[in-house]
Design a protein around this motif. Structure first.
Motif, PDB file in Angstrom:
ATOM      1  N   ILE A 214       0.832  -1.161   0.076  1.00  0.00           N
ATOM      2  CA  ILE A 214      -0.015  -0.035  -0.075  1.00  0.00           C
ATOM      3  C   ILE A 214       0.904   1.176   0.109  1.00  0.00           C
ATOM      4  O   ILE A 214       0.491   2.233  -0.665  1.00  0.00           O
ATOM      5  N   LEU A 215       2.083   1.287   0.853  1.00  0.00           N
ATOM      6  CA  LEU A 215       2.867   2.379   0.873  1.00  0.00           C
ATOM      7  C   LEU A 215       3.412   2.657  -0.533  1.00  0.00           C
ATOM      8  O   LEU A 215       3.310   3.713  -1.106  1.00  0.00           O
ATOM      9  N   VAL A 216       3.966   1.538  -1.233  1.00  0.00           N
ATOM     10  CA  VAL A 216       4.289   1.690  -2.713  1.00  0.00           C
ATOM     11  C   VAL A 216       3.305   2.222  -3.579  1.00  0.00           C
ATOM     12  O   VAL A 216       3.621   3.097  -4.286  1.00  0.00           O
ATOM     13  N   LEU A 217       2.065   1.644  -3.447  1.00  0.00           N
ATOM     14  CA  LEU A 217       1.120   2.271  -4.256  1.00  0.00           C
ATOM     15  C   LEU A 217       0.715   3.830  -4.129  1.00  0.00           C
ATOM     16  O   LEU A 217       0.528   4.359  -5.111  1.00  0.00           O
ATOM     17  N   ALA A 218       1.028   3.999  -2.805  1.00  0.00           N
ATOM     18  CA  ALA A 218       0.852   5.765  -2.623  1.00  0.00           C
ATOM     19  C   ALA A 218       1.912   6.506  -3.317  1.00  0.00           C
ATOM     20  O   ALA A 218       1.580   7.448  -3.776  1.00  0.00           O
ATOM     21  N   ALA A 219       2.899   5.997  -3.425  1.00  0.00           N
ATOM     22  CA  ALA A 219       4.049   6.305  -4.004  1.00  0.00           C
ATOM     23  C   ALA A 219       3.837   6.629  -5.653  1.00  0.00           C
ATOM     24  O   ALA A 219       4.120   7.314  -6.323  1.00  0.00           O
ATOM     25  N   LEU A 220       3.292   5.360  -6.160  1.00  0.00           N
ATOM     26  CA  LEU A 220       3.329   5.296  -7.598  1.00  0.00           C
ATOM     27  C   LEU A 220       1.886   6.082  -8.353  1.00  0.00           C
ATOM     28  O   LEU A 220       1.972   6.584  -9.297  1.00  0.00           O
TER      29      LEU A 220
END
Length: 320
Positions: A214-220
Motif C-alpha cells: 500500500i505504501l508503494v502504491l501511494a508513491a506510484l
C-alpha cells in the motif's frame, strides 16, 4: 505474534498428518500428530516469537521424513500400518517387537527408550504391546526422540537457543555491509538468512506485506495528479492507510514503525524545502519558493516512501 507462532506449529503438524495418509493407520496418525505436537511444545519452551518457533520447526526437518521415520519404527516393531497392513515385511527383514521392546504378554520387556533421549533403561512388569500408542496395541505412548539426539534439561535447551541466536546474529558482523550482502543473497540462497526469503516472509506476514504494498502504491499514484478527496490528495489517503497498518503492526519495533511510516512525510516536507530552496535561491522570493516546493515535493515523497519500504522490508527479513 502469538497467533503467528501457534499457526506455524499447526501448519507443520498438519503437513506431517497429511504426509501420514496412506502410510500410517488412522489411529496411528492421530497418535503421531499428538506426540509430534507435544515434542514441538517441549522444544519451543513456551516461546510466542514466530521467528524463534520457525527455527525450532526447522530443526525438526521435513515432516515427510518424520513420517517415514515413524513408519520404519513401527515396521521394526512388527506393527501393521496402512502401508504394510500385515506387518510381514518388517518381520521378514529381521525386525520385531521382541527385539527391543519386549513381547506382548510375555511378562517382561527388554530395554526400552525412557523419555525422549537416547539413554535406555530396562522396564519390568507386563507389557501389553509395543510402546507406540493406542494404534500399536494399547501400550504407553512413546514420545518422539529429541531433536538433537539427546535429552537435556529445559534450562540447558533454553540457553543453547540463546547462544545459537547470538552466534547467528554475530556471524559476519565484522565485515562491511554484511547485512546487505546477506539480504541480497537471500533470493538465491535462503539459508543465508536462516531459511527466510521473500516467499516465506509473505506467508508469515501477509498483513505487514500488504502494508508495504500500500505504501508503494501511494508513491506510484503521485505522478497521476488524481483529483482530491475533499481536501486530501489520493496518494496521501493511501499513504495514511498503509502508515496505520505499519504503526499497528507487531512485526517491527516502535522505532522501525515510525521510521518506515514517517519517511514519506520526511521526504515530502524536509526534502521539498531543501531541494526547492536550493533550486530557487534566497533572492527569488516566497512565491517562487512555493512553486518549486510543490514541483519537487512529490518526487521527494516517492523517494522517501521507497527508502521507508526498503528499511521495513530489510528489518522484516531480519538479516542481522
Amino acid at each position: 505474534m502469538i497467533e503467528r507462532a501457534d499457526q506455524l506449529v499447526l501448519n507443520y503438524v498438519s503437513k506431517a498428518a497429511d504426509a501420514a495418509h496412506g502410510v500410517l493407520r488412522a489411529d496411528q496418525r492421530l497418535d503421531f500428530a499428538r506426540r509430534l505436537r507435544a515434542r514441538i511444545e517441549v522444544e519451543r519452551g513456551g516461546s510466542q516469537n514466530a521467528r524463534q518457533v520457525a527455527k525450532v520447526l526447522a530443526r525438526f526437518g521435513d515432516p515427510v521424513a518424520l513420517v517415514e521415520r515413524e513408519a520404519r519404527r513401527l515396521a521394526e516393531a512388527g506393527v501393521a500400518t496402512a502401508r504394510d497392513p500385515t506387518g510381514v515385511g518388517a518381520r521378514a527383514s529381521g525386525g520385531g517387537a521382541g527385539t527391543s521392546l519386549g513381547t506382548a504378554g510375555s511378562g517382561t520387556a527388554g530395554p526400552r527408550t525412557a523419555g525422549t533421549g537416547a539413554v535406555t533403561r530396562p522396564v519390568s512388569g507386563p507389557v501389553s504391546g509395543p510402546s507406540y500408542g493406542a494404534g500399536a496395541g494399547g501400550g504407553a505412548t512413546r514420545p518422539l526422540p529429541a531433536v538433537d539426539g539427546e535429552e537435556a534439561p529445559p534450562g540447558v535447551r533454553a540457553y543453547r537457543g540463546i547462544a545459537q541466536d547470538s552466534l547467528d546474529r554475530r556471524q559476519g558482523m565484522g565485515l562491511p555491509f554484511a547485512g546487505l550482502r546477506r539480504a541480497a543473497m537471500s533470493s538465491a540462497n535462503p539459508m543465508a538468512t536462516g531459511g527466510r526469503d521473500a516467499r516465506t516472509i509473505v506467508k508469515e506476514y501477509p498483513r505487514d506485506t500488504a502494508a508495504l504494498v500500500i505504501l508503494v502504491l501511494a508513491a506510484l499514484l503521485v505522478p497521476f495528479h488524481l483529483p482530491a478527496v475533499a481536501i486530501f490528495q489520493i496518494p496521501l489517503v493511501v499513504w495514511a492507510v498503509g502508515a496505520v497498518m505499519v504503526l499497528f503492526s507487531d512485526a517491527w519495533n516502535v522505532r522501525d514503525r515510525f521510521v518506515g511510516a514517517g519517511a514519506p512525510l520526511l521526504g515530502y516536507g524536509l526534502g521539498g524545502v531543501l531541494i526547492g530552496g536550493l533550486r530557487v535561491g534566497i533572492e527569488a522570493g516566497m512565491g517562487a519558493f512555493v512553486t518549486q516546493f510543490f514541483d519537487v515535493s512529490g518526487t521527494m515523497f516517492m523517494i522517501g516512501t521507497g527508502a521507508g519500504v526498503l528499511w521495513l522490508a530489510y528489518r522484516l527479513l531480519d538479516v542481522n
